[in-house]
Design an enzyme around this catalytic site. Sequence first.
Site, short mmCIF file in Angstrom:
data_model
loop_
_atom_site.label_atom_id
_atom_site.label_comp_id
_atom_site.label_asym_id
_atom_site.label_seq_id
_atom_site.Cartn_x
_atom_site.Cartn_y
_atom_site.Cartn_z
N ASP A 12 36.31 39.79 41.05
CA ASP A 12 37.64 39.51 40.83
C ASP A 12 38.53 40.93 40.46
OD1 ASP A 12 40.54 38.36 41.31
OD2 ASP A 12 40.56 37.16 39.34
N ASN A 14 40.08 43.17 43.36
CA ASN A 14 40.15 44.16 43.92
C ASN A 14 41.71 44.62 44.33
OD1 ASN A 14 37.47 44.26 44.26
ND2 ASN A 14 37.17 43.07 46.58
N TRP A 17 43.80 46.42 41.65
CA TRP A 17 43.30 48.03 41.63
C TRP A 17 43.75 48.30 43.15
CZ3 TRP A 17 40.30 51.59 44.60
CH2 TRP A 17 40.24 52.14 43.84
N ARG A 25 46.24 46.21 49.42
CA ARG A 25 45.32 45.66 48.86
C ARG A 25 44.16 45.72 49.69
NH1 ARG A 25 45.97 40.92 45.83
NH2 ARG A 25 44.17 39.83 47.34
N HIS A 29 39.58 46.51 48.29
CA HIS A 29 38.31 45.43 48.88
C HIS A 29 37.01 46.78 49.63
CE1 HIS A 29 40.23 41.55 48.67
NE2 HIS A 29 41.24 42.14 49.29
N LEU A 122 14.25 41.16 45.81
CA LEU A 122 15.72 40.24 45.68
C LEU A 122 16.09 39.28 46.54
CD1 LEU A 122 18.28 40.48 43.65
CD2 LEU A 122 19.04 42.11 44.47
N ARG A 172 32.83 37.34 35.43
CA ARG A 172 33.51 37.59 36.29
C ARG A 172 34.69 38.01 35.89
NH1 ARG A 172 37.54 32.90 38.34
NH2 ARG A 172 38.88 34.92 39.98
N ARG A 178 38.80 31.71 34.15
CA ARG A 178 38.51 30.10 35.30
C ARG A 178 36.71 30.72 36.63
NH1 ARG A 178 43.66 31.93 37.09
NH2 ARG A 178 43.82 33.26 39.22
N LEU A 179 36.79 29.01 37.36
CA LEU A 179 35.88 29.26 37.17
C LEU A 179 36.03 29.33 39.34
CD1 LEU A 179 32.98 27.50 35.71
CD2 LEU A 179 33.17 29.22 35.50
C1 FPP Z 1 38.81 38.92 44.42
O1 FPP Z 1 39.55 40.38 44.55
C2 FPP Z 1 37.62 39.47 45.74
C3 FPP Z 1 37.44 38.40 47.02
C4 FPP Z 1 38.26 37.76 47.46
C5 FPP Z 1 36.74 39.58 47.88
C6 FPP Z 1 35.40 40.51 47.57
C7 FPP Z 1 35.16 41.33 48.69
C8 FPP Z 1 34.50 42.38 48.33
C9 FPP Z 1 34.32 42.73 46.78
C10 FPP Z 1 33.61 42.99 49.21
C11 FPP Z 1 33.76 43.33 50.24
C12 FPP Z 1 32.32 42.53 49.87
C13 FPP Z 1 31.00 41.90 51.05
C14 FPP Z 1 29.87 41.76 50.43
C15 FPP Z 1 30.94 42.94 52.38
P1 FPP Z 1 40.94 39.87 45.02
O2 FPP Z 1 41.41 39.88 46.07
O3 FPP Z 1 41.28 38.26 44.37
O4 FPP Z 1 41.81 40.23 43.63
P2 FPP Z 1 42.99 39.90 43.10
O5 FPP Z 1 42.96 38.58 41.98
O6 FPP Z 1 43.52 41.40 42.40
O7 FPP Z 1 44.37 39.60 44.23
#
Ligand code: FPP
Length: 224
Positions: A12, A14, A17, A25, A29, A122, A172, A178-179
């Site tokens: 969580d 991305n 950040w 946003r 990612h 793995l 997390r 949270r889960l």
């Molecule tokens: C949660 O952060 C992250 C996601 C919904 C996507 C996870 C994706 C990646 C780590 C990159 C792609 C991975 C692969 C394997 C191709 P959020 O966007 O909910 O962050 P926020 O809580 O700050 O909004």
Amino acid sequence: MNPLNHVAIIMDGNGRWGLKYKNSRNAGHRAGLNTVEKIIRETIKNKINFLTLFAFSTENWKRPRKEIDYLFNLLENFLIKRTEDLHKQNIKLKILGLKKFSPKLNKLLNISEKKTSKNTKLQINLALNYGSKSELINAFKKIKKDKAIISEKNLSKNLQTKNIPDPDLLIRTGNTKRLSNFLLWQLAYSEIFFEKKLWPAFNVKDYNKIIREYRSIKRNFGNI
Ligand code: FPP
């Protein structure tokens, strides 16, 4: 020292950040994918057999189409560029969740899963379009259809995680506790670590620190 066979991660942060450092946003990612690569390498170094990554939940469809398209595009490119290398490294890729994406992405996911299906170093479980409540409901429906008894064993073997041991450790990132509908059954006895750092900022040092702490915990599974 606790054995560590399976690490699950809710990646969580991305979006936050990306907005903070790149005003986008989606840039978060992209950076998150770099963290994924580093964590995979470190998981192998730590001789951990299973790594489950929550990449897209059933609730994530509520996001703007542009962000969803960007995420799936990242994933498509990852599969095109990295499947061969994952295979050479003896890594198995398995998708948890319903594979209901574009024909192109469905095909790439199937190719990667099939190609790597016999690998043993793995196993990476990528949770995509995954939601734990619907996974549980489907498992109960299957038990009912089979006229089987409701037992822990029968439930576990009707989950998408059948043949995968439950996670020993859940991490997390992103400073949220949270889960989010992730592996609700499977995490019953996992050690849970909530990390303040956002996923793109999470690094190998942070990961190893959590692993060290995990190893020092006395896990008694209800015993004393
Ligand atoms: C949660 O952060 C992250 C996601 C919904 C996507 C996870 C994706 C990646 C780590 C990159 C792609 C991975 C692969 C394997 C191709 P959020 O966007 O909910 O962050 P926020 O809580 O700050 O909004």
